[in-house]
Every structure is written in C-alpha cells, then in structure tokens.
Design an enzyme around this catalytic site. Structure first.
Site, PDB file in Angstrom:
ATOM      1  N   GLU A 119     -11.822 -18.404  -8.092  1.00 52.67           N
ATOM      2  CA  GLU A 119     -10.835 -19.320  -7.515  1.00 52.67           C
ATOM      3  C   GLU A 119     -10.500 -18.949  -6.072  1.00 52.67           C
ATOM      4  O   GLU A 119      -9.470 -19.359  -5.531  1.00 52.67           O
ATOM      5  CB  GLU A 119      -9.582 -19.342  -8.386  1.00 52.67           C
ATOM      6  CG  GLU A 119      -9.835 -20.000  -9.746  1.00 52.67           C
ATOM      7  CD  GLU A 119      -8.623 -20.047 -10.651  1.00 52.67           C
ATOM      8  OE1 GLU A 119      -7.720 -19.211 -10.479  1.00 52.67           O
ATOM      9  OE2 GLU A 119      -8.591 -20.914 -11.537  1.00 52.67           O
ATOM     10  N   HIS A 142      -2.032 -15.834  -9.244  1.00 46.88           N
ATOM     11  CA  HIS A 142      -2.225 -16.804 -10.324  1.00 46.88           C
ATOM     12  C   HIS A 142      -2.238 -16.046 -11.637  1.00 46.88           C
ATOM     13  O   HIS A 142      -2.971 -15.066 -11.794  1.00 46.88           O
ATOM     14  CB  HIS A 142      -3.529 -17.572 -10.146  1.00 46.88           C
ATOM     15  CG  HIS A 142      -3.938 -18.334 -11.368  1.00 46.88           C
ATOM     16  ND1 HIS A 142      -3.108 -19.278 -11.959  1.00 46.88           N
ATOM     17  CD2 HIS A 142      -5.057 -18.284 -12.141  1.00 46.88           C
ATOM     18  CE1 HIS A 142      -3.710 -19.772 -13.026  1.00 46.88           C
ATOM     19  NE2 HIS A 142      -4.889 -19.180 -13.167  1.00 46.88           N
ATOM     20  N   HIS A 214      -2.301 -24.520 -18.029  1.00 50.41           N
ATOM     21  CA  HIS A 214      -3.187 -23.504 -17.447  1.00 50.41           C
ATOM     22  C   HIS A 214      -2.416 -22.264 -17.010  1.00 50.41           C
ATOM     23  O   HIS A 214      -2.638 -21.178 -17.533  1.00 50.41           O
ATOM     24  CB  HIS A 214      -3.954 -24.122 -16.266  1.00 50.41           C
ATOM     25  CG  HIS A 214      -4.942 -23.194 -15.625  1.00 50.41           C
ATOM     26  ND1 HIS A 214      -5.884 -23.631 -14.722  1.00 50.41           N
ATOM     27  CD2 HIS A 214      -5.142 -21.863 -15.731  1.00 50.41           C
ATOM     28  CE1 HIS A 214      -6.621 -22.612 -14.312  1.00 50.41           C
ATOM     29  NE2 HIS A 214      -6.182 -21.519 -14.917  1.00 50.41           N
TER      30      HIS A 214
END
Length: 269
Positions: A119, A142, A214
């Site tokens: 990512e 994240h 997510h």
C-alpha cells in the site's frame, strides 16, 4: 553490514518508536498476520552520509508522480512482514527508501532490500499531500482495530458524522484528543488508487479515515501520536459495545456537553 541507525540517535529513536507501536498493534489484535502498515518521513534525520548511500535495490515505480516528495526519505514496514516481528527487529522487517528525482520512483538504501508495503502508493500519496499543504505530520499508520471495523458493518454508522458523534459522546477524551473525528470511506479495493484518493480527501477534514470493513488510516506528527488517535476512537467503540452487551443503548454525552468541551479546550468546531 553497518546499520543506518548506528551513531544516529534521533533516527534510531524514531524507528524504535515505530517498533514500539508495532508491538502495541499486535498486542491489541489489530495486526493479524502481516496486516497493517506504517510509513514515516525521516527526511529531517538524513545527513550527507545517508544521501551518499548507494541503492541496494533496483529502481521501483511508485505508480504515481508525487512532486512534493522529491529528495524525501521514508522508513517503511515491509510487505508481507508481521508487526510482531517488526516490533523486535525493525530494520529486518522494514527498510529505508529514497524518492528519486522523477518523483515517480524510489530505491531502497538500508539496511536490507526489504520491499515496502504493497500500500506504499496510498501512503506516499498522503505524505505528498501533507507536504503540499505544509502539514507538520510525518507519520502514517494503517491498522485493523476490531471494534471500529465492526461498526462499519452497520449501515447507519456509514452515514456522514454518525460514527464521529457517537464516539465523541462516549467519553470526553475522545473529543479532546480526536477533535476532527472519523471520516468514512465506502468500501474500495485495498491498495487501489481510488482508496488512496478517498483517503486523502477524508484527511482534509478528519483526524482519521475509516475504510469500510477494512481498517483505519491515521496521520500525525509521529507514529505514537497517530496510534493515539486510533486508540482513543476504539476505546469509545469499546464503551459503546460494552453498554450494548449489558442490554441498553448508552445515553452518551449530550450535544450541549460536547459543545462545552469544544469551548473549554478550544477545539475545532
């Protein structure tokens, strides 16, 4: 091989802080297997010796041209690497990259040729925007906080500011320490350009972006502060769920009480 951290106490401190946060993420159950990512802009710690270091990887394409990242350096968690391992061995499970002059590619320079997170384009796109607007934020995180993700499986919490107001109302500290709240991003394919663009858009107005079903994406001046943002939000989610498990809908702080908090702590309205 000599580590890039050797005789560089400020850089070592920053990387060790990443390792500490990685351990917290694993302990909380927010980083299953190789889940989650951390990138840290370390350009301020870079000296002439680091600038002269040769590449230890081939040139890699970012997948976007990010003009504000020219000559920047980042510490990145490695792809397919576990947070629990990064917590113990940050330079074996992460690496330092240099953004090249075309602002569209990078090379790894230390300590090992560990490929950065898949990512990376999303993370670097966010960093590009942070620099563009003169933000002091240097860290992006994240992770997969269980209770916050669970809330995104309920449609009402995907409506604008519904989750933010609920979470603020559970305990005063959430409003104090996450004053801009939680921006909601409808489900997008992980690692996609659309997800990166939506994240940048939400972070214009919110402290933390929530990726439906997510996880979350947070930015701050350092990785510990980014972690704190997520931690206070998830604590509120835990309080809400605990009340529901006890068989009642929690009252929450009133709008008047939250407005009082805003005035008392001079928070964004």
């Amino acid at each position: 091989m000599k580590s890039i951290l050797e005789n560089r106490p400020t850089l070592t401190y920053a990387v060790n802080q990443v390792a500490e946060v990685a351990g917290y993420l694993w302990q909380k159950g927010w980083a299953e297997r190789n889940g989650g990512n951390i990138t840290l802009n370390i350009t301020e710690f870079v000296d002439d010796e680091i600038k002269a270091l040769p590449a230890i990887s081939e040139v890699k394409q970012i997948g976007a041209t990010l003009p504000y990242l020219k000559d920047c350096y980042f510490y990145c968690k490695g792809t397919n690497k576990r947070m629990r391992d990064l917590a113990r061995w940050p330079m074996e499970h992460g690496s330092v990259i240099r953004i090249l002059d075309d602002c569209a590619s990078y090379v790894i320079i230390a300590d090992h040729p560990v490929m950065p997170t898949s990512e990376l384009p999303a993370h670097l796109s966010v960093h590009n925007r942070l620099i563009e607007k003169g933000s002091p934020y240097k860290a992006s995180l994240h992770t997969h906080p269980i209770e916050l993700i669970a809330m995104t499986h309920c449609k009402k919490f995907l409506e604008k500011d519904v989750a933010t107001n609920l979470l603020w109302s559970m305990i005063p500290e959430t409003k104090a320490f996450c004053p801009r709240g939680l921006g909601i991003i409808p489900y997008e394919l992980p690692s996609s350009v659309k997800l990166a663009e939506a994240t940048i858009e939400q972070l214009e107005d919110y402290d933390v972006a929530m990726w439906e079903k997510h996880g979350v994406f947070a930015v701050d001046v350092d990785v510990m502060s980014a972690f704190d943002q997520v931690d206070v939000l998830n604590k509120s989610a835990l309080i809400y769920i605990a009340a529901k498990n006890m068989g009642f809908e929690p009252d929450g702080m009133s709008q008047e009480q939250m407005q009082e908090m805003t005035r008392a702590f001079n928070l964004p309205k």
